[in-house]
Design a protein around this motif. Structure first.
Motif, PDB file in Angstrom:
ATOM      1  N   THR A  89      -1.635  -2.473 -13.672  1.00 30.96           N
ATOM      2  CA  THR A  89      -1.288  -1.054 -13.795  1.00 30.96           C
ATOM      3  C   THR A  89      -0.740  -0.767 -15.180  1.00 30.96           C
ATOM      4  N   LYS A 111      -2.991  -6.908  -5.721  1.00 26.79           N
ATOM      5  CA  LYS A 111      -2.932  -6.043  -6.901  1.00 26.79           C
ATOM      6  C   LYS A 111      -2.300  -4.696  -6.554  1.00 26.79           C
ATOM      7  N   ALA A 154       1.048  -3.229  -8.238  1.00 22.41           N
ATOM      8  CA  ALA A 154       0.986  -1.953  -8.953  1.00 22.41           C
ATOM      9  C   ALA A 154       2.061  -1.000  -8.434  1.00 22.41           C
ATOM     10  N   ASN A 204       5.232   0.287 -10.727  1.00 21.48           N
ATOM     11  CA  ASN A 204       5.332   1.722 -10.960  1.00 21.48           C
ATOM     12  C   ASN A 204       6.646   2.323 -10.455  1.00 21.48           C
ATOM     13  N   TYR A 236       2.445   1.429 -16.561  1.00 18.24           N
ATOM     14  CA  TYR A 236       3.642   2.018 -15.974  1.00 18.24           C
ATOM     15  C   TYR A 236       4.596   2.480 -17.080  1.00 18.24           C
TER      16      TYR A 236
END
Length: 225
Positions: free
Chosen positions: A205, A9, A13, A17, A207
């Motif tokens: 996430t 994860k 993420a 991002n 983003y």
């Protein structure tokens, strides 16, 4: 196989991002291999199903062109035993150039589950990454295993699928889900016998997209038995 969910994860993420517009299904598979510290020499991608442990009753039913995204037969760091793991990966994200065929996307997910169920390999997983648009769609659909916020501990039996979708507009879904098989021999989900157990789900996430708007990415990992 013991999957390190937290490190996977975190890697996803970071990538979303910094380079969300460049992420592909192949990259997600590569980042999985790297984060799990797997032996490269024991990892095979795009391996034909006919070269895996295909169950005898599906030898003539599964399309010979079917390829498994990932097969691993290295030594387990936890048990010291030889692994025998097949994983299918799926990545769905809205395209800026066309509308999302959400029903077809769900059919693609179940096509992978159906194909994994035809194998006698020791462990079979489906790793699915998708965006907010697909999450909103799944939240309104009948399959609880795809509802990230409400799927803790959920399971799904293939024998229940036809009942769950009865009366709904599911032609595109079924055609896609069964498209890897000879449709003269496999006509519905009743021709399978498997269970899907949820192992992990989370929001990866939030983003920024290139246009400055926010989006979210989610992950679901299930095991097929």
């Amino acid at each position: 196989m013991t999957i390190n969910y937290a490190v996977l994860k975190a890697e996803l993420a970071k990538r979303f991002n910094t380079m969300a517009h460049l992420v592909t299904e192949d990259l997600i598979r590569q980042w999985f291999i790297e984060t799990q510290n797997l032996s490269i020499g024991d990892t095979v991608i795009e391996k034909p199903y006919r070269l895996l442990k295909l169950k005898a009753n599906f030898q003539s039913r599964l399309n010979s062109r079917a390829r498994a995204d990932f097969h691993y037969n290295g030594q387990s760091k936890q048990t010291g035993e030889k692994e025998d793991v097949v994983i299918e990966f799926k990545y769905h994200k809205k395209s800026p150039y066309s509308d999302t065929a959400k029903t077809t996307n769900m059919g693609e997910a179940f096509r992978d589950l159906n194909r994994l169920s035809t194998l006698a390999n020791k462990e079979k997983y489906f790793i699915y990454v998708f965006d907010q648009e697909m999450k909103d769609y799944y939240d309104k659909h009948v399959f609880d295993i795809l509802k990230v916020d409400a799927n803790k501990g959920k399971t799904l039996k293939s024998s229940d699928i036809e009942t769950l979708i009865k009366g709904k507009k599911t032609e595109d879904f079924k055609n896609t889900a069964l498209s890897s098989f000879d449709r003269n021999m496999v006509k519905s989900f009743d021709d399978f016998n498997y269970t899907v157990d949820l192992h992990y789900s989370d929001c990866i996430t939030t983003y920024k997209k290139l246009d400055g708007s926010d989006d979210k990415m989610y992950i679901i990992i299930v095991r097929v038995k």
